[in-house]
Design an enzyme around this catalytic site. Structure first.
Site: not given
Ligand code: PPE
Length: 306
Positions: A60, A159, A193
């Site tokens: 990703r 991301k 989200e």
């Molecule tokens: N949406 C967003 C906006 C997001 O940042 C995350 C991860 C997710 C969904 C979930 O994605 P996944 O981790 O692949 O299941 N957010 C990351 C960063 C948090 C931060 O404070 O920095 C994380 O969970 O690692």
């Protein structure tokens, strides 16, 4: 969240002391948000430390980079090996891994074509993102006044660092209003989200989650939940969710690497169900936490031992 420094951080192929892992003030990524990052968890499993879905995360990272026109000078395999090396060298067991690639220093101006790409990987201990209490009893959220970044203005599925100004504004607003987290809507007023989590809704025994084109990050935890839910007797439908449907939900929960599976007990000052984590959320949470700890043979494929 406070973190304790560790010994080393990986920078462009070498481990350097934590304190020396700094960037130049004229880095393009700092001024214009032109970077991409990941958040990955390493778990203490029955067979020793193992990284959850490492390859998917590094893949990703590469896809996010492609979306913003950046070429990371390390392959997915090299990044996977580097992440393992960083965890090993810091003698960590369960931890959080943060890779980041961004355009570095060259000149000034918005166009970064031809700029060097810097890549770092840090690893450190991290507890429950939304608190142990939140994991057990659920958190309180509101609907953000900030819309989630739209597909028409940025690659919303990447991301990318710059997109997190949006998340930062939304979480600050939620905290200032006394909530634990926030739910952002998209430009069509449909649920997108959280500031760092994907959202799931349970109604009449069925699980729903917004589709990828709703302007969400394609969460790796989200896709894990979609894959494991049928084994528990639930099918996840990807479909648009209106704000008002949040108020009709029997259960709501967030997923994310940092947040894992966190129940939501209140939304916009209305109780979700009876205000306690529901049976579907609890079943999913337990199954997920068993999987990441290597207790479910069917999913050891998601664990990459050090
Ligand atoms: N949406 C967003 C906006 C997001 O940042 C995350 C991860 C997710 C969904 C979930 O994605 P996944 O981790 O692949 O299941 N957010 C990351 C960063 C948090 C931060 O404070 O920095 C994380 O969970 O690692």
């Amino acid at each position: 969240m406070q973190i304790e420094p560790t010994e080393k951080i990986w920078k462009n192929g070498k481990l350097i002391p934590w304190k020396e892992a700094t960037v130049h003030v004229l880095s393009h990524g700092l001024h214009y948000g032109t970077g991409v990052f990941e958040g990955i968890r390493c778990y203490s499993t029955v067979k020793g430390p193992a990284i959850f879905r490492l390859r998917e995360h590094m893949d990703r990272l590469h896809k996010s980079a492609k979306s913003i026109n950046m070429q990371i000078p390390f392959s997915v395999d090299q990044l996977c090996e580097a992440a393992k090396e960083t965890v090993r060298e810091n003698k960590l067991d369960a931890c959080y891994i943060r890779p980041i690639s961004f355009f570095g220093v060259s000149g000034i101006g918005v166009n970064p074509i031809g700029y060097p790409v810097e890549t770092f990987i840090a690893a450190f201990k991290l507890g429950a993102y939304l608190g142990d209490e939140g994991m057990r009893n659920g958190i309180r959220v509101h609907t953000s006044s900030w819309h989630r970044v739209t597909n028409g203005s940025v690659p919303a599925t990447a991301k990318a660092c710059g997109d997190y100004l949006n998340s930062a504004l939304a979480i600050m607003e939620a905290k200032q209003n006394g909530f634990d987290e926030t739910i952002m809507l998209n430009e069509l007023h449909m649920v997108a989200e959280g500031s760092g989590e994907n959202l799931f809704l349970v109604r009449d025994g069925k699980i729903h989650t917004p589709p990828l084109n709703a302007g969400i990050l394609p969460g790796i935890t989200r896709s894990s939940i979609i894959e494991l839910a049928p084994g528990l007797g639930y099918k996840v439908e990807e479909q648009n969710i209106a704000r008002s449907e949040l108020y009709l939900a029997d259960e709501l929960f967030f997923t994310g690497t940092a947040a894992e599976v966190t129940p939501i007990r209140e939304v916009d000052r209305r109780l979700v169900g009876d205000g306690k984590p529901g049976p579907v959320t609890k079943a999913i949470q337990t199954a997920f936490l068993d999987i990441v700890k290597g207790k479910d043979q069917k999913y050891t494929k998601w664990l990459d031992p050090l």
